[in-house]
Design a protein around this motif. Structure first.
Motif, mmCIF file in Angstrom:
data_model
loop_
_atom_site.group_PDB
_atom_site.id
_atom_site.type_symbol
_atom_site.label_atom_id
_atom_site.label_comp_id
_atom_site.label_asym_id
_atom_site.label_seq_id
_atom_site.Cartn_x
_atom_site.Cartn_y
_atom_site.Cartn_z
ATOM 1 N N ASP A 173 50.679 79.258 27.525
ATOM 2 C CA ASP A 173 49.366 79.884 27.573
ATOM 3 C C ASP A 173 48.868 79.827 29.020
ATOM 4 O OD1 ASP A 173 46.663 80.432 27.563
ATOM 5 O OD2 ASP A 173 46.145 78.987 26.003
ATOM 6 N N ALA A 176 45.455 78.039 29.780
ATOM 7 C CA ALA A 176 45.503 76.575 29.814
ATOM 8 C C ALA A 176 46.038 76.101 31.163
ATOM 9 C CB ALA A 176 46.369 76.052 28.678
ATOM 10 N N GLY B 45 39.498 84.885 21.335
ATOM 11 C CA GLY B 45 40.419 83.895 21.901
ATOM 12 C C GLY B 45 39.675 82.691 22.464
ATOM 13 N N ALA B 49 39.863 78.760 21.011
ATOM 14 C CA ALA B 49 40.281 77.657 21.877
ATOM 15 C C ALA B 49 39.118 76.749 22.277
ATOM 16 C CB ALA B 49 40.961 78.218 23.118
ATOM 17 N N ARG B 51 36.626 77.538 24.264
ATOM 18 C CA ARG B 51 36.331 77.713 25.694
ATOM 19 C C ARG B 51 35.018 78.470 25.893
ATOM 20 N NH1 ARG B 51 42.637 79.322 26.386
ATOM 21 N NH2 ARG B 51 43.420 77.237 26.751
ATOM 22 N N GLU B 152 40.274 87.794 28.907
ATOM 23 C CA GLU B 152 40.035 86.432 28.406
ATOM 24 C C GLU B 152 40.259 85.403 29.528
ATOM 25 O OE1 GLU B 152 42.244 85.566 24.840
ATOM 26 O OE2 GLU B 152 41.834 83.426 24.966
#
Lengths: 214, 473
Positions: A173, A176, B45, B49, B51, B152
């Motif tokens: 990812d 990340a 997304g 996650a 975020r 994103e």
């Protein structure tokens, strides 16, 4: 994201240049708020007749190509709109690798972000492989060793940059990884605030007066 | 080695967060524009996650692709379009991003709104989940389109992972002739270098013909950089750029503006900077352009004819030309001015700014749309619409028989209710003539606003240089 290591399957030949993303996935299917389910609309205007029935002259409607995992096509594939729905539709259909003499930039990047491998190869290799693909034989993509194994067993090397290959092989990812660099981003912003203070903060309040006459 | 740098290199170098040994670069992004079609999966997304948006202050959202251009009070009839617009509204609220709603006068096509609000400034990096983000390059900003995964990535980190593109200069030397516009210049460029001619490059446009253009004209040029496959288009900032930005809501104010302007003046390419590729075109040789096929590179002068695929030696390219001819329902050798049209679309992020509407209105003033033609004008933003109404342009269009619509992307990509019927032929000021772009089976001819207006009156493709009208000047 699924790792991409090796891939073996049928390769559908699509001998067209400048295939644009409007062709790959027409706009009426961009209204979704999901990434999945677009496979049935892939190449919609070529795959379906005006009455909505399958057009069996189109390669992806024929055996064995309706199970294709690879697409072999002409130059400048994926030009036009930035819609990521194009690689999503290919992936949802089952295609994870596209081989062409060249790709449009945004489409190329969009593939990598979805665990898909766009392979750039010379015109001659592409047309030879397109002929072999027509016979409905299987190809193998070996990303680890950066090569395509043709049905006759001959390996053909392909270029891919180290970073893209690393991300694909490990199914990483991107976000990340970048977030691990948050301290560097903070440092950048602190420096930019000093050299270009007018960039912070960016917005005026929502009640700001409208722009002057254009 | 010379340390002379191009405009592109100056912007690139000033946005490096980090560079890996293989050249993979983490690039800082100054501004992010968001619309309803390419953002829902990106916000989803973030949510999954856990975020957040790193810089809501540097992000602006507006719905443009799906919005109706007729009665706004009735809302959006199509349930999927409505869901997408509502999702944007919900997401921007949840993540603290400013949003111009459909009822806001500032709403419009994202690439018209950014510059109009002064959000677009020289030296910035600007992205949007839309290929026509290249438009903002007209201000000397490095601006490019990205996919949803990258949207994103920018929302979460305010950066992108990139490889440095190459640079190309396209110089348009000398002055363009009467009736020739920015649209004709960029179509001529695409005709020359091809739809993949710019792939891997950032194109800097230069030369007297470019410098003489207004900011609106420069935006038209940079907008279509993507139709040449380029990563981005750029034009050096100058007095016109600075004058355009002064006083706009999101531009710096007072002393901050002066400091910014002083920085912007350092951005143009150094005199001895070099490019990996250079293309020179003489402005005087550019005639008004019109596309005949289904790729923007399939373009000829209005005085030209539909080409003959038999003359193409490459088999795949010949097949493409043949397919284009069949799709467009044209015969090789037909004079472009003999092609009759059914529809006219004046709009899109390419040509729906006030200058475009003024040019089209000047042509139709006191005239009538041909009885065989249905014509519409879709302003690029609520502010463009209001300005056009104030100047009386809307009345000129209405008197001539045009429809006068609400702002949005409309029939440039036909995601809303505005679309061609199969077989209908349209003279369009938009940017893509792909198969099915303006509606399944629809046939698109790309041209300038003045040429589109002339076609509406005569009912066929028309050379604006021979069309008699009261000058708008």
């Amino acid at each position: 994201m699924d790792k991409f290591t090796t891939l073996t399957g049928y390769a559908a030949p699509l001998p067209m240049v400048n295939v644009d993303t409007d062709m790959i996935i027409p706009k009426q299917f961009l209204k979704t708020i999901k990434r999945t389910g677009l496979g049935k609309h892939l190449f919609s205007e070529m795959r379906y007749k005006n009455d909505g029935k399958l057009d069996f002259t189109f390669v992806l409607n024929r055996m064995p190509f309706k199970d294709a995992k690879i697409l072999i096509t002409g130059a400048n594939f994926g030009c036009g709109s930035s819609r990521e729905h194009a690689p999503w539709a290919l992936l949802d259909f089952g295609i994870r690798c596209i081989i062409a003499p060249s790709f449009a930039d945004i489409f190329f990047n969009n593939c990598l972000k979805n665990g898909m491998l766009p392979i750039v190869m010379g015109e001659r290799d592409v047309s030879e492989m397109m002929r072999e693909a027509h016979d409905g034989k299987e190809f193998t993509i070996d990303l680890e060793r950066r090569r395509v194994i043709r049905p006759n067993g001959a390996p053909v090397p392909f270029p891919i940059d180290d970073n893209a290959r690393h991300l694909l092989l490990n199914g990483l990812d991107d976000i990340a990884l970048t977030l691990e660099k948050t301290a560097e981003i903070d440092t950048f912003e602190d420096a930019q605030k000093k050299t270009q203070p007018w960039l912070y903060p960016a917005q005026t309040s929502p009640s700001a007066p409208p722009a002057p006459a254009p | 080695m010379s340390d002379a740098r191009t405009l592109f290199e100056k912007i690139w170098d000033s946005h490096l967060v980090g560079v890996a040994p293989d050249g993979t670069t983490t690039l800082y992004i100054d501004r992010h524009l968001v619309h309803e079609v390419t953002s829902p999966q990106a916000f989803e997304g973030l949510r999954i996650a856990g975020r957040t948006v790193r810089r809501p202050d540097a992000t602006l959202a507006v719905a443009d692709h799906n919005v109706p251009t007729t009665n706004r009070a009735a809302g959006i009839a199509d349930p999927e379009s409505r869901t997408q617009v509502e999702t944007l509204e919900h997401n921007t609220k949840e993540f603290g991003v400013e949003y111009f709603s459909m009822d806001d006068i500032r709403q419009g096509i994202v690439h018209i709104v950014g510059p109009e609000q002064g959000m677009t400034q020289p030296g910035m990096t600007i992205v949007c989940g839309d290929s026509h983000t290249s438009t903002h390059g007209a201000f000397g900003a490095l601006a490019f389109g990205i996919g949803t995964s990258e949207v994103e990535h920018v929302l979460a980190t305010q950066t992108l992972v990139q490889k440095k593109p190459k640079s190309m200069r396209v110089a348009i030397e000398g002055m363009i002739g009467p009736g020739v516009t920015a649209k004709d210049i960029v179509l001529a460029i695409i005709g020359k270098i091809g739809t993949a001619g710019g792939t891997g490059y950032v194109i800097e446009y230069s030369g007297r013909a470019i410098r003489e253009l207004s900011m609106e004209g420069r935006m038209t040029i940079c907008n279509m950089s993507i139709e040449a496959g380029a990563k981005a288009g750029l034009i050096a900032p100058d007095d016109k750029t600075i004058a355009y930005l002064k006083g706009r809501p999101m531009a710096p104010k007072g002393a901050a503006f002066e400091a910014a302007a002083a920085y912007w003046r350092t951005l143009p390419s150094d005199a001895d900077a070099t490019y990996e590729r250079e293309v020179v075109i003489k402005a005087a040789e550019i005639a008004p352009q019109v596309t005949w096929g289904t790729s923007p590179e399939e373009v000829v002068a209005i005085t030209g004819r539909v080409p003959d695929p038999a003359k193409e030696m490459d088999t795949q390219r010949r097949a493409k030309l043949q397919r284009s001819l069949e799709y467009m329902g044209l015969k090789a050798g037909t004079a472009m001015t003999d092609i009759a049209i059914d529809r006219v679309f004046i709009g899109s992020c390419t040509n729906a700014r006030i200058e475009d509407l003024r040019a089209a209105a000047a042509v139709v003033k006191g005239k009538k749309v041909a009885s065989t033609v249905q014509a519409m004008v879709v302003p690029g933003s609520g502010l463009v619409k209001a300005q056009a109404e104030k100047e009386g342009l809307s009345q000129i269009f209405l008197d001539a028989g045009f429809e006068w619509r609400e702002p949005g992307c409309s029939m440039c990509l036909a995601m809303n209710a505005d679309k061609l019927q199969p077989g209908e032929r349209c003279a369009s000021t938009s940017n893509r003539n792909f198969e099915g772009r303006q509606g399944r089976g629809g046939r698109t001819h790309l041209l300038s606003p003045a040429m589109a207006a002339a076609a509406a009156v005569t009912g066929k493709l028309t050379d604006i240089r021979t069309f008699k009208y009261e000058s708008g000047k």
